[in-house]
Design an enzyme around this catalytic site. Structure first.
Site, mmCIF file in Angstrom:
data_model
loop_
_atom_site.group_PDB
_atom_site.id
_atom_site.type_symbol
_atom_site.label_atom_id
_atom_site.label_comp_id
_atom_site.label_asym_id
_atom_site.label_seq_id
_atom_site.Cartn_x
_atom_site.Cartn_y
_atom_site.Cartn_z
ATOM 1 N N LEU A 1 -37.231 12.843 5.211
ATOM 2 C CA LEU A 1 -36.083 11.937 5.289
ATOM 3 C C LEU A 1 -34.946 12.646 6.039
ATOM 4 C CD1 LEU A 1 -35.727 9.123 4.018
ATOM 5 C CD2 LEU A 1 -34.615 10.235 2.085
ATOM 6 N N GLY B 1 -48.755 15.112 17.687
ATOM 7 C CA GLY B 1 -47.810 14.945 18.793
ATOM 8 C C GLY B 1 -48.333 14.129 19.958
ATOM 9 N N ASP C 1 -37.882 4.059 6.587
ATOM 10 C CA ASP C 1 -38.353 2.845 7.285
ATOM 11 C C ASP C 1 -37.467 1.617 7.094
ATOM 12 O OD1 ASP C 1 -40.578 4.345 8.061
ATOM 13 O OD2 ASP C 1 -41.638 3.839 6.224
ATOM 14 N N HIS D 1 -43.021 3.301 13.473
ATOM 15 C CA HIS D 1 -43.827 3.129 12.258
ATOM 16 C C HIS D 1 -45.086 2.330 12.603
ATOM 17 C CE1 HIS D 1 -44.485 3.047 7.963
ATOM 18 N NE2 HIS D 1 -44.910 1.798 8.118
HETATM 19 C C1 GRF Z 1 -47.736 7.755 14.544
HETATM 20 O O1 GRF Z 1 -48.760 6.943 14.088
HETATM 21 C C2 GRF Z 1 -46.411 7.167 14.183
HETATM 22 O O2 GRF Z 1 -46.458 5.810 13.951
HETATM 23 C C3 GRF Z 1 -46.061 7.829 12.894
HETATM 24 O O3 GRF Z 1 -46.636 9.107 12.975
HETATM 25 C C4 GRF Z 1 -47.741 9.104 13.856
HETATM 26 C C5 GRF Z 1 -47.596 10.242 14.789
HETATM 27 O O4 GRF Z 1 -48.760 10.454 15.525
HETATM 28 N N1 GRF Z 1 -44.653 7.760 12.647
HETATM 29 P P1 GRF Z 1 -48.806 11.537 16.670
HETATM 30 O O5 GRF Z 1 -48.538 12.887 16.042
HETATM 31 O O6 GRF Z 1 -47.786 11.172 17.683
HETATM 32 O O7 GRF Z 1 -50.187 11.447 17.218
#
Ligand code: GRF
Length: 192
Positions: A87, A12, A145, A104
């Site tokens: 999803l 998070g 995506d 992403h």
């Molecule tokens: C991020 O790298 C984002 O691109 C992907 O999931 C990750 C989440 O990281 N969709 P965090 O839990 O916010 O540190």
């Protein structure tokens, strides 16, 4: 007042940045954090920030309308996915058209799709000897995506960068841009 729900399953850090960004904004509230992993650190982030949190299970998410109802009852306007790996079901997408976004950690359409998350993305980028990578913020549709791209930011990859270093550069971009783009999209909704 616009209300955001954040869906996240991991540590998070992006959720934290978004919470921080809107902390002094009286027009925007992070009203709910939803996770599919009871032990996800993001739930601690929710607790530390006094944000209501909910842990969901698969059947609730896919076989019932409970989540849509809960979001609507809580008057959620916008959904931000930040490391949420499931999803999104059509019922939810149809209830929030162009109001669900995801981030992403690569330049889509490269390195996207099922199973392409976290270190798997950085390893693939590294193995392909890419000289640049970046982040993509996109609307969410029924495929992993593949929704319309809203924003991309690039970074250079040095020959000495391994997957870990690539991940660090990407995370910096995510933290810098995700909150700003969420804010921009919220403004757009409130104007329309
Ligand atoms: C991020 O790298 C984002 O691109 C992907 O999931 C990750 C989440 O990281 N969709 P965090 O839990 O916010 O540190």
């Amino acid at each position: 007042m616009q209300k955001i729900a954040i869906f996240a399953s991991g540590t998070g850090t992006n959720a934290s940045k978004i919470i921080e960004h809107f902390a002094s904004n009286e027009e925007v509230e992070i009203a709910l954090i939803l996770s599919n992993r009871p032990k996800a650190y993001v739930l601690k982030v929710a607790e530390n920030n006094n944000i209501p949190a909910k842990v969901i299970n698969r059947s609730e998410f896919y076989d019932s309308n409970d989540i849509v109802e809960e979001l609507e009852n809580s008057e959620i306007d916008f959904i931000v996915l930040a490391g949420f790996l499931w999803l999104i079901p059509s019922s939810l997408i149809n209830s929030y058209p162009n109001k669900i976004i995801n981030i992403h950690p690569a330049l889509l359409p490269k390195y996207g799709g099922k199973g392409m998350y976290g270190r798997f993305v950085h390893e693939a980028v590294f193995n392909a000897k890419e000289t640049e990578s970046g982040i993509t913020i996109h609307f969410v549709n029924e495929e992993y995506d593949e929704g319309k791209i809203v924003f991309q930011a690039h970074c250079l990859i040095d020959p000495s960068d391994g997957p870990k270093e690539i991940g660090k550069k990407i995370q910096e971009l995510e933290h810098k841009y995700y909150p700003i783009i969420v804010e921009k999209l919220l403004r757009r909704i409130s104007i329309n």
